[in-house]
Design a protein around this motif. Structure first.
Motif, mmCIF file in Angstrom:
data_model
loop_
_atom_site.group_PDB
_atom_site.id
_atom_site.type_symbol
_atom_site.label_atom_id
_atom_site.label_comp_id
_atom_site.label_asym_id
_atom_site.label_seq_id
_atom_site.Cartn_x
_atom_site.Cartn_y
_atom_site.Cartn_z
ATOM 1 N N PHE A 85 39.891 35.067 26.758
ATOM 2 C CA PHE A 85 41.222 34.659 27.003
ATOM 3 C C PHE A 85 41.796 35.916 27.996
ATOM 4 C CE2 PHE A 85 45.484 35.092 25.745
ATOM 5 C CZ PHE A 85 46.198 33.905 25.771
ATOM 6 N N PHE A 86 42.502 35.408 28.995
ATOM 7 C CA PHE A 86 43.081 36.324 29.901
ATOM 8 C C PHE A 86 44.673 36.337 29.828
ATOM 9 C CE2 PHE A 86 38.868 35.196 31.838
ATOM 10 C CZ PHE A 86 38.512 36.520 32.385
ATOM 11 N N ALA A 87 45.263 37.520 29.431
ATOM 12 C CA ALA A 87 46.700 37.587 29.532
ATOM 13 C C ALA A 87 47.276 38.534 30.561
ATOM 14 C CB ALA A 87 47.201 38.194 28.049
ATOM 15 N N LEU A 88 48.046 37.837 31.579
ATOM 16 C CA LEU A 88 48.237 38.452 32.760
ATOM 17 C C LEU A 88 49.626 39.059 32.549
ATOM 18 C CD1 LEU A 88 47.154 35.700 35.189
ATOM 19 C CD2 LEU A 88 45.825 37.782 34.335
ATOM 20 N N GLU A 89 49.682 40.434 33.174
ATOM 21 C CA GLU A 89 50.912 41.189 33.136
ATOM 22 C C GLU A 89 51.000 41.998 34.682
ATOM 23 O OE1 GLU A 89 51.253 44.142 29.988
ATOM 24 O OE2 GLU A 89 49.971 42.999 28.823
ATOM 25 N N MET A 90 52.225 42.054 35.060
ATOM 26 C CA MET A 90 52.367 42.842 36.419
ATOM 27 C C MET A 90 53.053 44.137 36.014
ATOM 28 S SD MET A 90 51.746 42.011 39.474
ATOM 29 C CE MET A 90 52.121 40.342 40.459
ATOM 30 N N HIS A 91 52.316 45.308 36.683
ATOM 31 C CA HIS A 91 52.923 46.507 36.334
ATOM 32 C C HIS A 91 53.011 47.374 38.118
ATOM 33 C CE1 HIS A 91 53.114 46.570 32.073
ATOM 34 N NE2 HIS A 91 51.910 46.110 32.139
ATOM 35 N N ASP A 92 54.093 47.637 38.338
ATOM 36 C CA ASP A 92 54.155 48.439 39.590
ATOM 37 C C ASP A 92 53.453 47.907 40.579
ATOM 38 O OD1 ASP A 92 55.606 50.406 38.404
ATOM 39 O OD2 ASP A 92 53.914 51.673 37.993
ATOM 40 N N GLY A 93 53.544 46.279 40.809
ATOM 41 C CA GLY A 93 53.068 45.625 41.812
ATOM 42 C C GLY A 93 51.644 45.207 41.772
ATOM 43 N N VAL A 94 50.895 45.671 40.675
ATOM 44 C CA VAL A 94 49.503 45.474 40.403
ATOM 45 C C VAL A 94 49.450 44.567 39.142
ATOM 46 C CG1 VAL A 94 47.135 46.593 39.688
ATOM 47 C CG2 VAL A 94 49.064 47.912 41.114
ATOM 48 N N LEU A 95 48.481 43.508 39.524
ATOM 49 C CA LEU A 95 48.170 42.618 38.391
ATOM 50 C C LEU A 95 47.116 43.110 37.413
ATOM 51 C CD1 LEU A 95 48.780 39.469 37.368
ATOM 52 C CD2 LEU A 95 46.684 38.775 38.822
ATOM 53 N N TYR A 96 47.409 43.166 36.225
ATOM 54 C CA TYR A 96 46.446 43.442 34.902
ATOM 55 C C TYR A 96 46.339 42.521 34.022
ATOM 56 C CZ TYR A 96 47.287 48.492 36.209
ATOM 57 O OH TYR A 96 47.384 49.780 36.881
ATOM 58 N N SER A 97 45.143 42.441 33.446
ATOM 59 C CA SER A 97 44.603 41.405 32.699
ATOM 60 C C SER A 97 44.129 42.006 31.197
ATOM 61 C CB SER A 97 43.854 40.323 33.079
ATOM 62 O OG SER A 97 42.398 40.990 33.392
ATOM 63 N N THR A 98 44.811 41.544 30.019
ATOM 64 C CA THR A 98 43.970 41.848 28.767
ATOM 65 C C THR A 98 42.953 40.640 28.444
ATOM 66 O OG1 THR A 98 46.047 42.882 28.244
ATOM 67 C CG2 THR A 98 44.401 42.230 26.410
ATOM 68 N N ARG A 99 41.714 41.084 28.385
ATOM 69 C CA ARG A 99 40.605 40.247 28.251
ATOM 70 C C ARG A 99 40.204 40.076 26.522
ATOM 71 N NH1 ARG A 99 36.908 41.794 33.375
ATOM 72 N NH2 ARG A 99 38.741 41.878 34.780
ATOM 73 N N ILE A 100 40.278 39.098 26.170
ATOM 74 C CA ILE A 100 39.816 39.048 24.679
ATOM 75 C C ILE A 100 38.495 38.290 24.711
ATOM 76 C CG2 ILE A 100 40.441 38.347 22.400
ATOM 77 C CD1 ILE A 100 43.502 38.553 23.418
ATOM 78 N N TYR A 101 37.499 38.908 24.145
ATOM 79 C CA TYR A 101 36.157 38.206 24.126
ATOM 80 C C TYR A 101 35.271 38.892 23.153
ATOM 81 C CZ TYR A 101 35.217 42.828 26.281
ATOM 82 O OH TYR A 101 35.086 44.095 26.551
ATOM 83 N N VAL A 102 34.057 38.401 22.896
ATOM 84 C CA VAL A 102 33.220 38.611 21.969
ATOM 85 C C VAL A 102 32.046 39.443 22.665
ATOM 86 C CG1 VAL A 102 31.232 38.117 20.217
ATOM 87 C CG2 VAL A 102 33.690 37.241 20.192
ATOM 88 N N TRP A 103 31.586 40.544 22.267
ATOM 89 C CA TRP A 103 30.354 41.291 22.694
ATOM 90 C C TRP A 103 29.664 41.768 21.897
ATOM 91 C CZ3 TRP A 103 29.338 46.610 23.229
ATOM 92 C CH2 TRP A 103 28.161 46.906 24.178
ATOM 93 N N GLU A 104 28.302 41.664 21.698
ATOM 94 C CA GLU A 104 27.395 41.972 20.667
ATOM 95 C C GLU A 104 28.146 42.051 19.084
ATOM 96 O OE1 GLU A 104 25.907 45.905 21.842
ATOM 97 O OE2 GLU A 104 24.606 44.802 23.029
ATOM 98 N N GLY A 105 28.483 40.911 18.880
ATOM 99 C CA GLY A 105 28.993 40.755 17.467
ATOM 100 C C GLY A 105 30.333 41.278 16.961
ATOM 101 N N LYS A 106 30.939 41.676 18.209
ATOM 102 C CA LYS A 106 32.287 42.439 17.982
ATOM 103 C C LYS A 106 33.256 41.873 18.683
ATOM 104 C CE LYS A 106 30.318 45.487 15.322
ATOM 105 N NZ LYS A 106 30.433 45.770 14.128
#
Length: 167
Positions: A85-106
């Motif tokens: 799941f990607f949640a996008l945000e713009m900060h100082d003209g740069v696009l950031y994303s918060t990625r929510i995912y599973v890796w190695e059982g976490k």
């Protein structure tokens, strides 16, 4: 006059002491086993609540037109389903994303510039979770969670602000 002690009267206190020792050990071991099982089931329940509540909170926070999508962690491209799941945000003209995912059982979260390449191991570990899969169809977002004990939970959200995701 002398009285003779038989072996049975001499052994009776020892037999009684051994009986109480075995009884005490049985009670202690039973209590320890019950405590361990209660603690483990409490930990699993806590992990389930934490994962589902975190996802619900984060998805609801991201419910803004063009500010979220689901897709693959590596390609970062929007799709109808994916493992991230990607949640996008713009900060100082740069696009950031918060990625929510599973890796190695976490269950993990990674906040970084959207176009930057990162490994799954770079994210912050939140709680235990075996598998996570998202689907997005119109304004309906689904999340299927699989936990370490093999149970599954499905969460469904009706996104109030559907729209094209930012590239």
């Amino acid at each position: 006059m002398k009285t003779k002690r038989t072996n049975i009267t001499a052994a009776a206190p020892l037999v009684l002491l051994a009986f109480f020792a075995v009884l005490a050990a049985t009670v202690l071991l039973t209590g320890a086993t019950l405590y361990r099982s209660r603690t483990e089931s409490g930990q699993i329940a806590w992990e389930k609540r934490t994962a589902s509540r975190y996802l619900s909170m984060r998805i609801r926070q991201s419910d803004t037109a063009g500010a979220f999508f689901v897709g693959d962690f590596d390609t970062k491209a929007p799709g109808g389903s994916g493992d991230t799941f990607f949640a996008l945000e713009m900060h100082d003209g740069v696009l950031y994303s918060t990625r929510i995912y599973v890796w190695e059982g976490k269950l993990c979260e990674l906040f970084a510039p959207h176009d930057a390449d990162f490994d799954r191991g770079d994210g912050e570990v939140l709680t235990a979770l075996s598998d996570l899969h998202f689907t997005l169809a119109g304004d309906r977002l689904g999340a299927r969670l699989r936990f370490a004990d093999g149970t599954e939970q499905e969460l469904f959200f009706t996104m109030r602000s559907s729209g094209e995701a930012l590239p």
